[in-house]
Scaffold this active site. Sequence first.
Site, PDB file in Angstrom:
ATOM      1  N   ASP A 294     -16.079   6.511  -7.635  1.00 36.01           N
ATOM      2  CA  ASP A 294     -15.259   5.308  -7.612  1.00 36.01           C
ATOM      3  C   ASP A 294     -15.734   4.412  -6.468  1.00 36.01           C
ATOM      4  O   ASP A 294     -16.611   4.785  -5.691  1.00 36.01           O
ATOM      5  CB  ASP A 294     -13.777   5.650  -7.497  1.00 36.01           C
ATOM      6  N   SER A 295     -15.158   3.227  -6.375  1.00 33.64           N
ATOM      7  CA  SER A 295     -15.656   2.248  -5.404  1.00 33.64           C
ATOM      8  C   SER A 295     -15.078   2.422  -4.018  1.00 33.64           C
ATOM      9  O   SER A 295     -15.571   1.838  -3.052  1.00 33.64           O
ATOM     10  CB  SER A 295     -15.333   0.838  -5.887  1.00 33.64           C
TER      11      SER A 295
ATOM     12  N   GLY B 243     -12.046   1.399  -3.355  1.00 32.60           N
ATOM     13  CA  GLY B 243     -11.018   0.373  -3.213  1.00 32.60           C
ATOM     14  C   GLY B 243      -9.600   0.907  -3.309  1.00 32.60           C
ATOM     15  O   GLY B 243      -8.732   0.537  -2.516  1.00 32.60           O
ATOM     16  N   PHE B 244      -9.343   1.793  -4.268  1.00 36.01           N
ATOM     17  CA  PHE B 244      -7.984   2.307  -4.446  1.00 36.01           C
ATOM     18  C   PHE B 244      -7.521   3.075  -3.214  1.00 36.01           C
ATOM     19  O   PHE B 244      -6.383   2.939  -2.766  1.00 36.01           O
ATOM     20  CB  PHE B 244      -7.916   3.201  -5.685  1.00 36.01           C
TER      21      PHE B 244
ATOM     22  N   ASP C 235     -12.875  -3.307  -6.421  1.00 32.79           N
ATOM     23  CA  ASP C 235     -11.798  -4.120  -6.961  1.00 32.79           C
ATOM     24  C   ASP C 235     -10.561  -3.979  -6.091  1.00 32.79           C
ATOM     25  O   ASP C 235     -10.508  -3.141  -5.195  1.00 32.79           O
ATOM     26  CB  ASP C 235     -11.472  -3.717  -8.401  1.00 32.79           C
TER      27      ASP C 235
ATOM     28  N   ASP D 180     -10.100  10.508 -15.557  1.00 35.54           N
ATOM     29  CA  ASP D 180     -10.131  11.369 -14.376  1.00 35.54           C
ATOM     30  C   ASP D 180      -8.727  11.432 -13.815  1.00 35.54           C
ATOM     31  O   ASP D 180      -7.940  10.498 -13.978  1.00 35.54           O
ATOM     32  CB  ASP D 180     -11.075  10.823 -13.305  1.00 35.54           C
TER      33      ASP D 180
END
Length: 387
Positions: A104-105, A107-108, A158, A278
């Site tokens: 993942d990036s 960001g979350f 994001d 996921d």
Amino acid sequence: MTDAPLASATDSSPAFGFTLHATDGAARRGTVTTAHGEIRTPAFMPVGTQATVKCMYPEQVRALGADVILGNTYHLMLRPGAERVARLGGLHRLMNWPHPILTDSGGFQVMSLAQLRKITEKGVTFQSHIDGSRHELTPERSIEIQGLLGSNIQMQLDECVALPATRADMERAMELSLRWAARSKAAFFGKRGHGIFGIVQGGDDEELRARSARGLVEIGFHGYALGGLAVGEPQEVMLRVIEATAPLLPADKPRYLMGVGTPHDMIEAVARGIDMFDCVMPTRAGRHGQVFTARGRVNLKNARHADDPRPIDETSPEPAAREWSRAYLHHLVRTGEALGAMLLTRINLAYYQTLMGGAREAIEAGRYADWKAETIAGWAEGDIAPL
């Protein structure tokens, strides 16, 4: 914009791609091809947050049927550090997982874990939840980190907003995420067999989701994800958004629903055109005495299991679900023994992979709706009948 150029033709790795084999209604059966192997879809990706699927050996995760696992950019950039991972040969070598990896990036986790975060057009500055050190995560840096890790599927940076949220806040975050998507794509080096996914945002507003999807398709990605769901909204809202958004995404690219979810969430999302999932749920639940079975969820903390000699699920292909008694597993959970967490995590991951395998077979057979109804009916029957 078109997909990023791939490495030279002398590279023997297969090109990144998606092949659609069968459909049944909106449900899809396909294969994602990467430099480190194929991903059968619908697919569930066990979460290896810090370069490990908790309580599992990598070869066990593979043996249960997982084609791909997820690594977390936020955690890995803090410990052990992306540059260190690269020096050690990349994430595949470091964790002894020679199969596909999605990252993942970050960001979350920045939005949910980091202290004193500040979001600007440039990116996010934040303090580590570990030691308070300051960091900056931009779209370019996120892609750089994921490249250093060596993941096969990278995600754009994001901004994810928790629901419920105002339309103004959802629109602001969606538009920012679109601008970050273009920068993420521009920063992505298209190494052969590796891809980058864009992330559809827009909260629970279908018009915002449509704008986001159209913008991402115009930029052009190897796959598309739906982010910002399962963040507090009811299931029916999530499914409504999926049903409205998935048809707007290219049919020849994989679709990934991020952070989802329960078995029920997944089979309903597959029915609406989602290919990849996921979630930490099966591993986290296993560490806390919760087990997923063909007859629904079982809480092994409950005292009623203390004298029960029956297995968790005699229909499971996983020996841990058939060969240990509920009484013993209850004992392990109540005493906090590590073996309990290991066995229950294994049972849960086996169930999730069995569920996805059943979905793939049902789509190929053209009976997905019937299979879904039968699966839900099995959960509704509840736990195995009393002695």
